[in-house]
Structure formats: structure tokens, C-alpha cells
Design an enzyme around this catalytic site. Structure first.
Site, PDB file in Angstrom:
ATOM      1  N   LYS A 151      -6.243 -10.890  -3.419  1.00 59.76           N
ATOM      2  CA  LYS A 151      -5.526 -11.927  -2.653  1.00 59.76           C
ATOM      3  C   LYS A 151      -4.540 -12.665  -3.550  1.00 59.76           C
ATOM      4  CE  LYS A 151      -5.981 -11.082   0.695  1.00 59.76           C
ATOM      5  NZ  LYS A 151      -6.835 -10.011   1.092  1.00 59.76           N
ATOM      6  N   ASN A 168      10.148   5.445  12.017  1.00 60.47           N
ATOM      7  CA  ASN A 168       9.043   4.955  11.209  1.00 60.47           C
ATOM      8  C   ASN A 168       8.265   6.181  10.746  1.00 60.47           C
ATOM      9  OD1 ASN A 168       7.067   3.457  10.085  1.00 60.47           O
ATOM     10  ND2 ASN A 168       6.280   2.581  11.969  1.00 60.47           N
ATOM     11  N   GLY A 169       7.988   6.304   9.451  1.00 57.22           N
ATOM     12  CA  GLY A 169       7.266   7.479   8.961  1.00 57.22           C
ATOM     13  C   GLY A 169       8.026   8.137   7.824  1.00 57.22           C
ATOM     14  N   GLU A 177      -1.498 -10.327  -4.569  1.00 53.24           N
ATOM     15  CA  GLU A 177      -0.524  -9.908  -3.559  1.00 53.24           C
ATOM     16  C   GLU A 177       0.323 -11.051  -3.030  1.00 53.24           C
ATOM     17  OE1 GLU A 177      -2.349  -8.006  -0.154  1.00 53.24           O
ATOM     18  OE2 GLU A 177      -3.979  -9.435  -0.144  1.00 53.24           O
ATOM     19  N   CYS A 187       7.255  -0.563   8.882  1.00 53.22           N
ATOM     20  CA  CYS A 187       8.503  -0.608   9.641  1.00 53.22           C
ATOM     21  C   CYS A 187       8.186  -0.976  11.089  1.00 53.22           C
ATOM     22  CB  CYS A 187       9.289   0.688   9.651  1.00 53.22           C
ATOM     23  SG  CYS A 187       9.725   1.299   8.033  1.00 53.22           S
ATOM     24  N   TRP A 228      10.611  -1.168   5.923  1.00 50.90           N
ATOM     25  CA  TRP A 228       9.879  -1.212   4.657  1.00 50.90           C
ATOM     26  C   TRP A 228      10.279   0.070   3.948  1.00 50.90           C
ATOM     27  CZ3 TRP A 228       6.355   1.788   1.985  1.00 50.90           C
ATOM     28  CH2 TRP A 228       5.685   1.158   0.930  1.00 50.90           C
ATOM     29  N   GLU A 252     -11.888  -8.784  -4.135  1.00 51.11           N
ATOM     30  CA  GLU A 252     -11.051  -9.264  -3.030  1.00 51.11           C
ATOM     31  C   GLU A 252     -10.290 -10.537  -3.428  1.00 51.11           C
ATOM     32  OE1 GLU A 252      -9.863  -8.162  -0.481  1.00 51.11           O
ATOM     33  OE2 GLU A 252      -9.361  -9.829   0.816  1.00 51.11           O
ATOM     34  N   HIS A 301     -17.665  -5.522 -21.653  1.00 48.17           N
ATOM     35  CA  HIS A 301     -17.248  -4.169 -22.034  1.00 48.17           C
ATOM     36  C   HIS A 301     -15.728  -4.043 -22.116  1.00 48.17           C
ATOM     37  CE1 HIS A 301     -21.388  -2.889 -21.725  1.00 48.17           C
ATOM     38  NE2 HIS A 301     -21.448  -3.585 -20.602  1.00 48.17           N
ATOM     39  N   ARG A 337       5.463  -6.041   9.649  1.00 48.11           N
ATOM     40  CA  ARG A 337       5.306  -4.619   9.306  1.00 48.11           C
ATOM     41  C   ARG A 337       6.275  -4.173   8.215  1.00 48.11           C
ATOM     42  NH1 ARG A 337       2.596  -1.692  13.577  1.00 48.11           N
ATOM     43  NH2 ARG A 337       3.373   0.200  12.625  1.00 48.11           N
ATOM     44  N   LYS A 382       2.297  -4.690   6.490  1.00 47.71           N
ATOM     45  CA  LYS A 382       0.981  -4.902   7.084  1.00 47.71           C
ATOM     46  C   LYS A 382       0.249  -3.603   7.384  1.00 47.71           C
ATOM     47  CE  LYS A 382      -2.205  -7.496   8.761  1.00 47.71           C
ATOM     48  NZ  LYS A 382      -3.033  -8.145   7.733  1.00 47.71           N
TER      49      LYS A 382
HETATM   50  C1  F6R Z   1      -4.696  -6.743   1.521  1.00 46.83           C
HETATM   51  C2  F6R Z   1      -4.465  -5.871   2.656  1.00 46.83           C
HETATM   52  C3  F6R Z   1      -4.462  -4.409   2.424  1.00 46.83           C
HETATM   53  C4  F6R Z   1      -5.163  -3.693   3.592  1.00 46.83           C
HETATM   54  C5  F6R Z   1      -5.017  -2.182   3.444  1.00 46.83           C
HETATM   55  C6  F6R Z   1      -5.756  -1.436   4.532  1.00 46.83           C
HETATM   56  O1  F6R Z   1      -4.692  -8.068   1.897  1.00 46.83           O
HETATM   57  O2  F6R Z   1      -4.249  -6.318   3.743  1.00 46.83           O
HETATM   58  O3  F6R Z   1      -5.053  -4.067   1.218  1.00 46.83           O
HETATM   59  O4  F6R Z   1      -6.498  -4.067   3.612  1.00 46.83           O
HETATM   60  O5  F6R Z   1      -3.662  -1.838   3.494  1.00 46.83           O
HETATM   61  O6  F6R Z   1      -5.261  -1.749   5.789  1.00 46.83           O
HETATM   62  P1  F6R Z   1      -6.088  -1.492   7.098  1.00 46.83           P
HETATM   63  O7  F6R Z   1      -7.297  -2.339   7.050  1.00 46.83           O
HETATM   64  O8  F6R Z   1      -5.158  -1.861   8.210  1.00 46.83           O
HETATM   65  O9  F6R Z   1      -6.449  -0.031   7.115  1.00 46.83           O
END
Ligand code: F6R
Length: 611
Positions: free
Chosen positions: A488, A99-100, A491, A2, A73, A484, A507, A27, A606
């Protein structure tokens, strides 16, 4: 999670708030709203993006010099116009953005319902503003006093800004476990959940601390704590540049951030490594060098992409420094009663520095007496302020929701840290370490070469864009890269993808392979090369579509894979820096081809400030 914006001053508040919300949209972006004070309290809210809100407000009177805005969010209640913030109090005198999460909101709600309050939204936030109203009415309190009393009743996390129609030249803001920054202008103040909406107006900011309440008039600012004691806040100067918040000619922030990596990695190394003189300096650890040298164990806590970087950190530190490492999901670690000793070093990896679970895991480790160290991108963030020591990755603002440059920034710092601990513990051959240092410094140039393969990656993306599933395989240092790469793809393109250690395929996952299954194999590390070739054979024997990342000049895999992407060779310890780049590009192109918004993928935000 948010975005929060507030303004009080002499300018029109609405355009400043809208621009701020656009900057904060990364956000959260399922609904947005603004409240403006101008004699009356005007409220505009809309499901969807900030642009949808703007369109719905077009032609309406938005004038006023005091206002608050929010981009949401969803936690409590689905995204819709009603659940969008701001929320009114029952008497419609107050408006709040939040926010929270208010954890005890249902108890508070029942108590309010007994007093005759009714609620129109599903949110915990609406309950909070009704609690504030109740204190204000019952005890005839000023807004800030009512907010303070209400917050004493609250269990949970909050960053809030509240306005009062009967006290129209004032904003009251407060935080606990959710960030809030106040920008100091001339006869004006800006409030935001991070500094990005503030930077174009002022670089002087105050980071509100937990359980602090700010009482803001256009020409004065007072900060008290929840016990009503006046605080003496520290003013910080932001170094962020406005250009860092723009797309700079790229179609998306994600693509810009992928292309920035040669520079951001170099920035992360600047002043920290000297190959000729053989030194590595991490300012953050100087004071704690002895403690780190003597540590019995290193624990890395993180979430998501940062957790993947942490796994590579484990391989590096164990390999080079011969120090046992555990990598933990912060959300599990904090709730599973882990053994933490005073001779442990706990490292938090976090781009945002605000991830609620990572923050809580660190608090736990700090309470148990461990040394806590942060590898963080956002300067002044909560994790950066909580740790005993730390190193910023200096990647600049990462706006694309899918993390790219923060991941390679974290790898840079983890590699430097592993090498430095190895030096302190004298655990690695000096000549080998010198070679590794030299190669690390070459990595930005090698990434530039990988980025030149973009067209080839785009072509491969066009071939597999319609697959509903994908598998990613890697071994050794490339196993976390497989995780990773799969994350990517999931998401941003909404294709189901799984990453596995290549040998694990037998397995279970091998059952999924048929002629429709793309299997991305990371084969640019030399240790295990033959074993990876065997894994590719196994996939081909079941007619899977193999996309292999190989070193330039590879001939063996080229003969069996359907597609190969040839990248420059490097040392195995550094292979992830290069192998992750084509995977970032692959998911980017597939997502674009499928019409997805790569910067704002559905359901994501984010900075995950709720647990
Ligand atoms: C994936 C992504 C998330 C963050 C995760 C941790 O692309 O961005 O998986 O890596 O939410 O966020 P941070 O690094 O800000 O603690």
C-alpha cells in the site's frame, strides 16, 4: 486496463462519452481520446487525464450521435497524444479503440508495410485497424465482415469498438479475453469495458462473450461469433447503484473505501453465517460440498493484494480445516507446468474478476480437471463466469486503484470458507468454531473503533512522511498483512517499502536499519507476542523508528516503541482484519502529505487485463 466507451443513439455522444471516460479513469489514465461521427469522422486525443482532453477540446465542434472514447494505460509506446486512442486506419475512414494486446502485431505490421501502409503511432492497435481496412478494401466487405476476418488473423486479447465514416450509423464491437458490456437503452446503446459508465442510463446489459462481434445500430443489435453464427445473448439486470460510483463526501475513493469496510464486511457475511444456529452457508459451494470435503489440496491463485489475502487464506484453511493449501502467483502458476489433480480445488481471488494471469491460471486448472472456485467482487466478470462455483464478496465497486475494501472482503469470504470446510471435515472443536464465528460477526464494530484512530495515524504519518524507505514486520497471521502494508505504501506514496516475516529480518534486512528507518511492527496477535517483542528490541538496538500496532492496554511494547497504535483485541485468526486498517490509513495520509494522487497512482491501473 484501459477504459472503453461507445455510444449510438439520439443524444449527443460526446458528453456521454466524456462522462463515461471519467467513470472509467481508474482503469488507465495516461491519455484519452474520442472519435465522433457526424458526416465526417472527428478525432480528439490528448496525453494526460480526461480533464486534459476536455480542456483541449473546449470550443471545438463535438456534435454527433455516434462516438467512441478511450482512456489509456500504455502497453505499446509511451503515453503521448499520438499513441492515445482512437486510431485511424491508413485511409482515415475507420477509427478504433482497443483494450488488450495484439501479440502478433509486428508480423501483421510488416505484411501491411509491404502493401504500402505507414504507421504514425507505436501501438499494436493502429496495426489492427489497418488490417481491418485492408480486408474492407480488398474484398469490398461491410465493416463487421472486415472486423471478423481481421480478428481471425489476430493472436492476443482484445476488446474493440470500430466506427466507419462511410457507414456512419453503426458501431462494431468485439471481445476476446478482455471485457466488454453493452447497455440496452431505448433506441440507443452504450458500450463500455465495465458497467460503471452505463449504470446511469440503463440497468439492462449484455456481457459480450469471447470471440463475439456486436453489430450495433441505434435501434438494433445483432451478435455473431467469429465463425459468423448468429448468437442469442442473455440480458442481465445490473444491481449496482449510482451512489456507489460517487465519492460520497470523501476527498478520495480510497478514503471512502477504507471507511466503508465495516459495512462491506457485514455485506459479505449477510445470510451466510448464523452464530446462534451455528451454520455457515456459501451458496456457491453447496453443489460441490462432497468434492470440497474430499479434496486432497487447495490451491489459491491470485495477484498483488489478492495474493496477500490468499496467504491469510492458507493459514486459515490449514489451521481450521487441516487441508493442505498452496498459494501461487497466478503469473507464475500459469507458466510453470504445475501439478494439478482432479481432486484439487483451485480458488481464484480477484477483485476485478478480470486479471489476465488469474484468468489464465484458472483456465489451466479447469483443463486439468480441478474444481475451480472464484472469490470475486465484480459481478458478471470473466472469472466469475469461468468458475464452476464461487462467492461474490459484495464490497460494491472499488474505484481507488489501491485495493482496500476488496482485501477485507476477500478475508471475510476466506474465513467463512475455511470455517465451512472445517465443519464439513469435522476438523475443529465446535466450541472454538462457535467462538470464532461470534468474533467474526463482531469484526465490523471493531473496525469502526480502529477507524476512530485516524488522527493518531495521521500524526504518525506526518512524522515519517519524508523517509525514503520503510520496513513492515509481522508474524503468523500478520505476516501477509506486513506484505500488504508495504505494498500500500509503495503504490500510492512511491516510498520504497518491504514486508517481511519478523524473524526473517535477521537474515538480511536488519542491515538496512538505522535511525532513519521506520519499521512498522504488527504486534496485535497473541501467539508469538514475545517473539515480536524481541524483534522490536532488535530494531531498537539499531536505532530504528518503531511504529507498533498493538492491542488496547498493551504496556510492554509501549515502553520500547516510538509510536504505538492501540487497536481492539481479537482472536489471532481474525487479527489481519484489524491490523490492516491502520496500515491503509498510514499509507493514505503519507501519500496525501507527499502530494500524490491516491486514487490514480502513477503507472498503475485497476484492472490488469494484460499479462
Ligand atoms: C494493489 C492492487 C493490486 C491488485 C492486483 C490483483 O492495491 O490493487 O495488487 O490486487 O492487481 O487484482 P484483482 O484482485 O482485481 O485480480
Amino acid at each position: 486496463m484501459c477504459g472503453i466507451v461507445g455510444y449510438i443513439g439520439k443524444q449527443e455522444a460526446y458528453p456521454i462519452i466524456i462522462k463515461g471516460l471519467q467513470r472509467l479513469e481508474y482503469r488507465g489514465y495516461d491519455s484519452a481520446g474520442v472519435a465522433i461521427l457526424d458526416g465526417d469522422l472527428k478525432m480528439f486525443k490528448k496525453k494526460g487525464k480526461v480533464s486534459d482532453l476536455e480542456a483541449s477540446v473546449k470550443g471545438l465542434n463535438t456534435s454527433g450521435n455516434v462516438g467512441i472514447g478511450h482512456t489509456r494505460w500504455a502497453t505499446h509506446g509511451p503515453p503521448n497524444d499520438v499513441n492515445a486512442h482512437p486510431h485511424y486506419s491508413h485511409n482515415q475512414r475507420l477509427a478504433i479503440i482497443h483494450n488488450g494486446i495484439i501479440e502478433n502485431y509486428s508480423t501483421l505490421k510488416s505484411a501491411l508495410e509491404n502493401l504500402g501502409h505507414t504507421f504514425i503511432s507505436d501501438t499494436d492497435t493502429e496495426v489492427l485497424v489497418h488490417v481491418i481496412e485492408e480486408f474492407q478494401k480488398r474484398d469490398g466487405l461491410k465493416l463487421e465482415e472486415a472486423v471478423r476476418k481481421a480478428l481471425k488473423r489476430v493472436i492476443g486479447a482484445y476488446a474493440i469498438v470500430v466506427v466507419d465514416k462511410e457507414d456512419p450509423n453503426k458501431l462494431v464491437a468485439a471481445r476476446k479475453a478482455s471485457p466488454l458490456v453493452i447497455g440496452l437503452g431505448k433506441d440507443e446503446f452504450f458500450i463500455a469495458s465495465d458497467a460503471t459508465p452505463i449504470i446511469e442510463y440503463t440497468n439492462r446489459v449484455i456481457y459480450l462473450q469471447d470471440e463475439e462481434i456486436a453489430i450495433i445500430h441505434h435501434n438494433s443489435l445483432e451478435i455473431i461469433n467469429i465463425e459468423n453464427e448468429v448468437q442469442d445473448p442473455e440480458i442481465h439486470e445490473l444491481e449496482m447503484k449510482l451512489e456507489a460510483l460517487e465519492k460520497g463526501g470523501y476527498d478520495s475513493f480510497m478514503l471512502k473505501e477504507i471507511y466503508q469496510q465495516p459495512d462491506t464486511i457485514a455485506d459479505g457475511m449477510r445470510g451466510r453465517i448464523n452464530v446462534e444456529e451455528g451454520w455457515i452457508k456459501l451458496g456457491g459451494i453447496n453443489e460441490f460440498q462432497e468434492r470440497i470435503k474430499k479434496a486432497k489440496r487447495l490451491i489459491i491463485v491470485a495477484c498483488g493484494t489478492s495474493w496477500h489475502a490468499g496467504l491469510i487464506g492458507e493459514y486459515l484453511v490449514e489451521d481450521l480445516a487441516r487441508l493442505p493449501v498452496e498459494v501461487e502467483y497466478a503469473s507464475e502458476f500459469r507458466y510453470r507446468n504445475p501439478v494439478i489433480n482432479e481432486d484439487d480445488v483451485v480458488i481464484a481471488l480477484s477483485q476485478s474478476g478480470e486479471t489476465a494471469d488469474t484468468l489464465a491460471a484458472l483456465e489451466l486448472a479447469k483443463d486439468k480437471g480441478a474444481l475451480i472456485y472464484g472469490i470475486v467482487n465484480v459481478v458478471g466478470s470473466s472469472i466469475a463466469r469461468l468458475t464452476h462455483a464461487g462467492s461474490y464478496i459484495h464490497a460494491g465497486p472499488e474505484i481507488g486503484v489501491a485495493s482496500t475494501k476488496a482485501f477485507t472482503g476477500q478475508l471475510t469470504l476466506l474465513t467463512l470458507l475455511a470455517m465451512r470446510i472445517a465443519q464439513l471435515r469435522d476438523s475443529v472443536d465446535k466450541e472454538f468454531l462457535g467462538k470464532l464465528m461470534k468474533e467474526l460477526v463482531n469484526i465490523p464494530d471493531k473496525i469502526r473503533q480502529v477507524l476512530e484512530l485516524n488522527e493518531k495515524v495521521r500524526y504518525i504519518a506526518s512524522e515519517i512522511q519524508d523517509s525514503p524507505n520503510a520496513i513492515y514486520l509481522g508474524r503468523g497471521y500478520n505476516f501477509p498483512v506486513a506484505l500488504e502494508g508495504a505494498l500500500k505504501l509503495k503504490e500510492i506514496s512511491y516510498i520504497h517499502a518491504e514486508g517481511y516475516p519478523a524473524a526473517e529480518m535477521k537474515h538480511g534486512p536488519i542491515a538496512l536499519i538505522d535511525e532513519k528507518m521506520p519499521v512498522v511492527v504488527l504486534a496485535n496477535n497473541t501467539n508469538n507476542y514475545d517473539k515480536v517483542v524481541s524483534n522490536i528490541q532488535e530494531v531498537k538496538a539499531r536505532k530504528g523508528i518503531v511504529i507498533a500496532i498493538v492491542n488496547e492496554g498493551d504496556t510492554e511494547i509501549k515502553k520500547i516503541a516510538d509510536y504505538t497504535i492501540e487497536i481492539p483485541a481479537t482472536m489471532d485468526e481474525l487479527a489481519p482484519f484489524l491490523s490492516v486498517i491502520p496500515l491503509q490509513l498510514l499509507s493514505y495520509h503519507i501519500a496525501i502529505m507527499r502530494g500524490c494522487n491516491v486514487d490514480q497512482p502513477r503507472n498503475l491501473a485497476k484492472s490488469v487485463t494484460v499479462e
